[in-house]
Design a protein around this motif. Structure first.
Motif, PDB file in Angstrom:
ATOM      1  N   VAL A  29     -37.426  21.982 -28.276  1.00 27.64           N
ATOM      2  CA  VAL A  29     -36.646  20.759 -28.408  1.00 27.64           C
ATOM      3  C   VAL A  29     -35.170  21.106 -28.375  1.00 27.64           C
ATOM      4  O   VAL A  29     -34.682  21.849 -29.236  1.00 27.64           O
ATOM      5  CB  VAL A  29     -36.978  20.012 -29.712  1.00 27.64           C
ATOM      6  CG1 VAL A  29     -36.122  18.750 -29.823  1.00 27.64           C
ATOM      7  CG2 VAL A  29     -38.452  19.660 -29.770  1.00 27.64           C
ATOM      8  N   GLU A  30     -34.483  20.545 -27.385  1.00 23.00           N
ATOM      9  CA  GLU A  30     -33.047  20.753 -27.281  1.00 23.00           C
ATOM     10  C   GLU A  30     -32.307  19.674 -28.073  1.00 23.00           C
ATOM     11  O   GLU A  30     -32.778  18.541 -28.190  1.00 23.00           O
ATOM     12  CB  GLU A  30     -32.571  20.669 -25.822  1.00 23.00           C
ATOM     13  CG  GLU A  30     -33.242  21.624 -24.876  1.00 23.00           C
ATOM     14  CD  GLU A  30     -34.472  21.034 -24.220  1.00 23.00           C
ATOM     15  OE1 GLU A  30     -34.888  21.551 -23.164  1.00 23.00           O
ATOM     16  OE2 GLU A  30     -35.025  20.042 -24.749  1.00 23.00           O
ATOM     17  N   GLY A  46     -34.290  30.894 -21.591  1.00 25.98           N
ATOM     18  CA  GLY A  46     -33.331  30.532 -20.551  1.00 25.98           C
ATOM     19  C   GLY A  46     -32.767  29.147 -20.786  1.00 25.98           C
ATOM     20  O   GLY A  46     -33.418  28.278 -21.373  1.00 25.98           O
ATOM     21  N   TRP A  47     -31.536  28.967 -20.361  1.00 29.57           N
ATOM     22  CA  TRP A  47     -30.905  27.647 -20.335  1.00 29.57           C
ATOM     23  C   TRP A  47     -30.692  27.243 -18.881  1.00 29.57           C
ATOM     24  O   TRP A  47     -30.218  28.061 -18.063  1.00 29.57           O
ATOM     25  CB  TRP A  47     -29.575  27.646 -21.084  1.00 29.57           C
ATOM     26  CG  TRP A  47     -29.709  27.692 -22.563  1.00 29.57           C
ATOM     27  CD1 TRP A  47     -29.664  28.804 -23.362  1.00 29.57           C
ATOM     28  CD2 TRP A  47     -29.923  26.577 -23.434  1.00 29.57           C
ATOM     29  NE1 TRP A  47     -29.839  28.448 -24.680  1.00 29.57           N
ATOM     30  CE2 TRP A  47     -29.987  27.085 -24.748  1.00 29.57           C
ATOM     31  CE3 TRP A  47     -30.059  25.209 -23.242  1.00 29.57           C
ATOM     32  CZ2 TRP A  47     -30.192  26.264 -25.859  1.00 29.57           C
ATOM     33  CZ3 TRP A  47     -30.258  24.387 -24.348  1.00 29.57           C
ATOM     34  CH2 TRP A  47     -30.320  24.924 -25.644  1.00 29.57           C
ATOM     35  N   PHE A  48     -31.003  26.004 -18.593  1.00 32.22           N
ATOM     36  CA  PHE A  48     -30.904  25.467 -17.254  1.00 32.22           C
ATOM     37  C   PHE A  48     -30.230  24.100 -17.345  1.00 32.22           C
ATOM     38  O   PHE A  48     -30.171  23.499 -18.409  1.00 32.22           O
ATOM     39  CB  PHE A  48     -32.303  25.289 -16.642  1.00 32.22           C
ATOM     40  CG  PHE A  48     -33.079  26.562 -16.524  1.00 32.22           C
ATOM     41  CD1 PHE A  48     -33.723  27.120 -17.624  1.00 32.22           C
ATOM     42  CD2 PHE A  48     -33.177  27.217 -15.307  1.00 32.22           C
ATOM     43  CE1 PHE A  48     -34.438  28.298 -17.514  1.00 32.22           C
ATOM     44  CE2 PHE A  48     -33.895  28.399 -15.181  1.00 32.22           C
ATOM     45  CZ  PHE A  48     -34.515  28.944 -16.290  1.00 32.22           C
ATOM     46  N   CYS A  72     -31.807  25.039 -29.250  1.00 34.92           N
ATOM     47  CA  CYS A  72     -33.190  24.995 -28.763  1.00 34.92           C
ATOM     48  C   CYS A  72     -34.067  25.428 -29.923  1.00 34.92           C
ATOM     49  O   CYS A  72     -34.029  26.602 -30.330  1.00 34.92           O
ATOM     50  CB  CYS A  72     -33.353  25.911 -27.573  1.00 34.92           C
ATOM     51  SG  CYS A  72     -35.051  26.032 -26.944  1.00 34.92           S
ATOM     52  N   ALA A  73     -34.810  24.483 -30.468  1.00 31.61           N
ATOM     53  CA  ALA A  73     -35.695  24.761 -31.589  1.00 31.61           C
ATOM     54  C   ALA A  73     -37.129  24.841 -31.090  1.00 31.61           C
ATOM     55  O   ALA A  73     -37.537  24.059 -30.236  1.00 31.61           O
ATOM     56  CB  ALA A  73     -35.565  23.675 -32.645  1.00 31.61           C
ATOM     57  N   ALA A  74     -37.865  25.777 -31.657  1.00 30.94           N
ATOM     58  CA  ALA A  74     -39.233  26.005 -31.193  1.00 30.94           C
ATOM     59  C   ALA A  74     -40.244  25.782 -32.296  1.00 30.94           C
ATOM     60  O   ALA A  74     -39.978  26.046 -33.475  1.00 30.94           O
ATOM     61  CB  ALA A  74     -39.373  27.422 -30.664  1.00 30.94           C
ATOM     62  N   SER A  75     -41.403  25.308 -31.897  1.00 31.19           N
ATOM     63  CA  SER A  75     -42.565  25.287 -32.779  1.00 31.19           C
ATOM     64  C   SER A  75     -43.743  25.847 -32.002  1.00 31.19           C
ATOM     65  O   SER A  75     -43.805  25.723 -30.775  1.00 31.19           O
ATOM     66  CB  SER A  75     -42.861  23.869 -33.262  1.00 31.19           C
ATOM     67  OG  SER A  75     -43.105  23.010 -32.178  1.00 31.19           O
ATOM     68  N   CYS A 116     -33.789  24.045 -22.260  1.00 34.26           N
ATOM     69  CA  CYS A 116     -34.137  25.410 -22.597  1.00 34.26           C
ATOM     70  C   CYS A 116     -35.583  25.645 -22.174  1.00 34.26           C
ATOM     71  O   CYS A 116     -36.390  24.707 -22.075  1.00 34.26           O
ATOM     72  CB  CYS A 116     -33.934  25.714 -24.077  1.00 34.26           C
ATOM     73  SG  CYS A 116     -34.990  24.819 -25.232  1.00 34.26           S
ATOM     74  N   ALA A 117     -35.886  26.899 -21.914  1.00 37.12           N
ATOM     75  CA  ALA A 117     -37.218  27.278 -21.458  1.00 37.12           C
ATOM     76  C   ALA A 117     -37.526  28.676 -21.970  1.00 37.12           C
ATOM     77  O   ALA A 117     -36.607  29.444 -22.288  1.00 37.12           O
ATOM     78  CB  ALA A 117     -37.293  27.227 -19.941  1.00 37.12           C
TER      79      ALA A 117
END
Length: 120
Positions: free
Chosen positions: A5-6, A35-37, A22-25, A96-97
């Motif tokens: 989630v950006e 990566g940022w795109f 960029c938060a991750a779960s 983000c990826a």
């Protein structure tokens, strides 16, 4: 289930700065290359940066090198993109990826994006 989630997008004046998060779960980001795109409507998606999960190396596209900086906060499981000296050409949706370990590979997980608008 992996989710990215950006956040942090918005309207900024030319010359200004923003920091995207960029938060991750469902995944530990420090094991992954992030990566940022960005993509502007009618244009191809552009890769901006990548921070490696294996050794923390960072890579930047020429269009943002020296202006954008990617970093990690492993405790918060977040990755950031600090963007300085923004101009109108930076207006786009930013994503983000993630892919396991190393950069320069096809990203596996993607966020839904956050809009950055640079305008006076």
């Amino acid at each position: 289930q992996v989710q990215l989630v950006e956040s942090g997008g918005g309207l900024v004046q030319p010359g200004g700065s923003l920091r995207l998060s960029c938060a991750a779960s469902g995944v530990t980001l420090n094991d992954y290359a992030i990566g940022w795109f960005r993509q502007d409507p009618g244009k191809e998606r552009e890769g901006l940066s990548c921070i490696s999960g294996s050794d923390g190396s960072t890579y930047y596209a020429g269009s943002v090198k020296g202006r954008f900086t990617s970093s990690r906060d492993n405790a918060k499981n977040q990755v950031y993109l600090q963007m300085n000296s923004l101009n109108s050409e930076d207006t786009a949706v930013y994503y983000c990826a993630a892919v396991i370990s190393r950069c320069h590979r096809e990203m596996k997980y993607w966020g839904k994006g956050t809009l950055v608008t640079v305008s006076s």
